[in-house]
Scaffold this motif. Structure first.
Motif, PDB file in Angstrom:
ATOM      1  N   HIS A  29       0.824  -1.217   0.000  1.00 16.34           N
ATOM      2  CA  HIS A  29       0.000   0.000   0.000  1.00 16.34           C
ATOM      3  C   HIS A  29       0.853   1.259   0.000  1.00 16.34           C
ATOM      4  N   CYS A  30       2.124   1.163  -0.401  1.00 16.36           N
ATOM      5  CA  CYS A  30       2.964   2.368  -0.422  1.00 16.36           C
ATOM      6  C   CYS A  30       2.472   3.313  -1.524  1.00 16.36           C
ATOM      7  N   THR A  31       2.761   4.603  -1.353  1.00 12.94           N
ATOM      8  CA  THR A  31       2.231   5.586  -2.296  1.00 12.94           C
ATOM      9  C   THR A  31       2.806   5.382  -3.697  1.00 12.94           C
ATOM     10  N   GLN A  34       0.782   2.754  -5.376  1.00 17.05           N
ATOM     11  CA  GLN A  34      -0.530   3.277  -5.753  1.00 17.05           C
ATOM     12  C   GLN A  34      -0.443   4.030  -7.085  1.00 17.05           C
ATOM     13  N   GLN A  67      10.708   4.529  -0.975  1.00 20.85           N
ATOM     14  CA  GLN A  67      10.670   5.305   0.268  1.00 20.85           C
ATOM     15  C   GLN A  67      11.827   4.937   1.187  1.00 20.85           C
ATOM     16  N   TRP A 115       3.121  -1.497   4.243  1.00 19.58           N
ATOM     17  CA  TRP A 115       2.901  -0.049   4.103  1.00 19.58           C
ATOM     18  C   TRP A 115       1.435   0.315   4.355  1.00 19.58           C
ATOM     19  N   THR A 116       0.841  -0.356   5.369  1.00 18.00           N
ATOM     20  CA  THR A 116      -0.566  -0.081   5.659  1.00 18.00           C
ATOM     21  C   THR A 116      -0.775   1.338   6.186  1.00 18.00           C
ATOM     22  N   LYS A 117       0.308   1.984   6.656  1.00 18.68           N
ATOM     23  CA  LYS A 117       0.127   3.348   7.171  1.00 18.68           C
ATOM     24  C   LYS A 117      -0.254   4.329   6.062  1.00 18.68           C
ATOM     25  N   SER A 118       0.037   3.977   4.806  1.00 22.03           N
ATOM     26  CA  SER A 118      -0.377   4.859   3.712  1.00 22.03           C
ATOM     27  C   SER A 118      -1.506   4.246   2.886  1.00 22.03           C
ATOM     28  N   ARG A 120      -5.025   3.506   1.320  1.00 24.30           N
ATOM     29  CA  ARG A 120      -6.182   4.357   1.042  1.00 24.30           C
ATOM     30  C   ARG A 120      -7.321   3.932   1.964  1.00 24.30           C
ATOM     31  N   GLU A 134       4.970  -0.322   7.711  1.00 23.81           N
ATOM     32  CA  GLU A 134       5.934   0.027   6.646  1.00 23.81           C
ATOM     33  C   GLU A 134       6.367  -1.268   5.983  1.00 23.81           C
TER      34      GLU A 134
END
Ligand SMILES: [Zn+2]
Ligand SMILES: [Zn+2]
Length: 140
Positions: A29-31, A34, A67, A115-118, A120, A134
């Motif tokens: 799920h990192c930006t 996406q 990242q 990367w669940t912190k980013s 959607r 992360e």
């Protein structure tokens, strides 16, 4: 289960086979994933580079600075834009195939979300899977 797994891009110019079974999908799920996927996450299947053969076409390279600061080479079809796989510059023996390019992935399942912190807010994440805010922690 077929002996070899096949996949390819949307337009069909790029085709590949994988000579060993694949089962586990890791959703990232990192930006960057996406943007690169055009979706809420990329669904990744790790395969040994030696097991993957391109039978048609050659993906184009975009060298992304992840990242983490490491170079992540993202390969896609130059004609239709489908992401095909990614590869860490420092880990050429492993390929991270995009699960959506596989012809048949009925036997596979998402076992981990990273990367669940980013992530959607509209993406469903199964809480029963292993989740990391992360990157997955490095095995030492
Ligand atoms: Zn294509
Ligand atoms: Zn990612």
């Amino acid at each position: 289960m077929p002996n070899s797994i096949t996949g390819g891009c949307l337009c069909g110019k790029i085709r590949y086979t994988v000579s060993q079974p694949l089962q586990n999908i890791i959703a990232c799920h990192c930006t960057h994933c996406q943007k690169a996927s055009g979706g809420g996450a990329s669904h990744n299947v790790v395969a040994p580079t030696a097991a993957v053969t391109f039978t048609a076409g050659q993906p184009k390279l975009y060298a992304d600075t992840a990242q983490s600061g490491n170079i992540l080479k993202r390969y896609f079809c130059a004609d239709c834009g489908s992401p095909i796989y990614a590869q860490r510059e420092k880990l050429p023996e492993v390929m991270v195939l995009k699960a959506g390019t596989l012809d048949d992935s009925a036997d596979m399942k998402v076992i981990m979300n990273i990367w669940t912190k980013s992530a959607r807010p509209w993406m469903h994440i199964d809480p029963a899977t292993e989740c990391h805010p992360e990157n997955r922690p490095a095995k030492s």
